[in-house]
Design a protein around this motif. Structure first.
Motif, short mmCIF file in Angstrom:
data_model
loop_
_atom_site.label_atom_id
_atom_site.label_comp_id
_atom_site.label_asym_id
_atom_site.label_seq_id
_atom_site.Cartn_x
_atom_site.Cartn_y
_atom_site.Cartn_z
N ARG A 222 -2.56 1.25 -10.17
CA ARG A 222 -2.06 2.61 -10.33
C ARG A 222 -1.51 2.84 -11.74
NH1 ARG A 222 -2.47 1.63 -5.23
NH2 ARG A 222 -2.45 3.25 -3.61
N LYS A 270 -4.14 12.84 -9.18
CA LYS A 270 -2.96 12.61 -8.34
C LYS A 270 -1.88 11.84 -9.09
CE LYS A 270 -5.02 12.78 -3.72
NZ LYS A 270 -5.25 12.03 -2.46
N GLN A 310 1.95 11.36 -1.22
CA GLN A 310 0.80 12.26 -1.41
C GLN A 310 0.03 11.99 -2.69
OE1 GLN A 310 1.81 16.43 -1.28
NE2 GLN A 310 -0.30 17.10 -1.63
N GLU A 313 0.22 7.74 -3.67
CA GLU A 313 -0.49 7.07 -2.58
C GLU A 313 0.03 5.66 -2.33
OE1 GLU A 313 -4.77 9.04 -2.12
OE2 GLU A 313 -4.59 8.01 -4.06
#
Length: 392
Positions: A222, A270, A310, A313
């Protein structure tokens, strides 16, 4: 703990035992953005890691833990290949401290954590204790900012985590009844005092029963996605950019993000969305705390938790269920995952007058969904506290 130490090392006079301590930490708002040079907030807790130790003039490292099995034993002249267990943290401390001084003397000691591993930056607390102890016995002077940097280097270069400086900074710089605001872009910080008008609050730590290691999760992936998003947004705008390694979302203006976010693949969009909105939430949280508005601070924490699920994640079924139970509990102002959120803990700010009600509600709701966590799931009621210290 001293009794356990004396059992392990019966020939050590009690007056020779030295003691350092590092607290655990929680981040009310500022999740997953310190590695992108974003601003973050933090409290140190009145629970943490204690390390009792004495120097060994023979240069031997000889350690035991109250939390993990086994013994870590090796000479400084023949440090073993990197351990894949708790012993690697003293190896990391030796690695980083050797950059600023010569380590001639070893240490024998007992390390003890007062809460489970997972979400409270226990690894950072352990590293800080080892670095302080080794610096002490080797007469290496280390100030607060050097201590933070050394622990950061140890965890990033030796342990292998792509993290920021929130954990180390909070555990070193935090003070009781203050909110730490840290800008990781330049390491500037403020300690914001709790206003007299703000009601007292508990920091409730709900341990899911799941233990974790970030190295084996999607944490590093990430952080790389954030860098790719930043690199792409700068390129779309025609702005100069340096190496991929040095690119961060903090380098991207909000207007550039708004203009080009539709071009990003969904996972990258995101991650960028979480960063931009969490950055705003940090500033809002600081304003709320400065005004003594605990309800607003709590609402911002819940929004941070929702964004972590959201857009970042993170989470797993157990952690998400625990978070949802906290959102519904009586007397809770706000809460979110603590740490990366893949396993470990959730944290909540709560009214002390409703402490047991909140704990009972969350515990019942969580264990009804995951009865296999009975006996592993635990709860602590904590308060804010000072950072690292040499006790004796």
């Amino acid at each position: 703990m001293k009794h356990k130490f004396s059992t392990l090392f019966p020939d050590t006079p009690e007056q020779d035992i030295r003691h350092v301590y590092s607290p655990y930490r929680v981040c009310p708002v500022g999740a997953h953005i310190d590695h992108q040079h974003g601003p973050v907030t933090g409290f140190a807790l009145d629970h943490g890691v204690d390390f009792l130790y004495v120097p060994t003039e023979t240069g031997v490292i000889n350690l035991f833990s109250t939390d993990f099995e086994g013994q870590v034993l090796f000479p400084l002249t023949a440090i073993p290949p990197r351990y894949q267990h708790w012993g690697r943290y003293v190896q990391a401390a030796i690695y980083t401290l050797s950059k600023v001084g010569e380590i001639k003397y070893g240490v024998q000691g007992l390390i003890c954590g007062s809460m489970p591993v997972g979400g409270l930056s226990s690894s950072s607390a352990v590293l800080l204790c080892y670095i302080m102890a080794l610096a002490d016995i080797n007469d290496i002077t280390v100030d607060e900012h050097q201590l933070i940097e050394l622990a950061f280097i140890a965890e990033k270069e030796y342990i292998g985590l792509s993290l920021g400086k929130l954990d180390q900074s909070c555990e070193v710089l935090a003070r009781k009844d203050h909110l730490l605001y840290l800008d990781t872009l330049d390491d500037s910080y403020r300690l914001i005092p709790k206003p007299d008008t703000m009601p007292d609050f508990d920091i409730l730590v709900f341990f899911s029963g799941l233990t974790r290691t970030l190295v084996n999760t999607g944490y590093n992936t990430r952080t790389d996605e954030c860098k790719v998003a930043a690199y792409s947004l700068l390129a779309y705008e025609g702005l100069p950019y340096g190496s991929f390694t040095d690119t961060r979302l903090r380098h991207v203006d909000r207007a550039v993000y708004n203009k080009w976010k539709h071009r990003l693949p969904e996972p990258l969009a995101k991650r960028a969305t979480h960063f931009m909105t969490e950055h705003e939430r940090v500033e809002q949280a600081v304003e709320a705390f400065s005004k003594g508005d605990i309800n607003m601070l709590g609402a911002i924490m819940f929004a941070s938790g929702d964004s972590s699920i959201q857009f970042w994640e993170s989470g797993c079924p157990e952690m998400i269920a625990l978070f949802q139970s906290i959102k519904e509990a009586p007397g809770v102002y706000g809460g979110r995952f603590s740490g990366a959120g893949f396993k470990g803990c959730c944290v909540a700010l709560a009214n002390p007058d409703h402490r047991q009600e909140a704990i009972d509600y969350v515990s019942k709701a969580y264990l009804e969904q995951f009865p296999e966590m009975e006996g592993k799931y635990e709860v602590w009621a904590c308060k804010t506290a000072d950072g690292v210290k040499r006790i004796s």
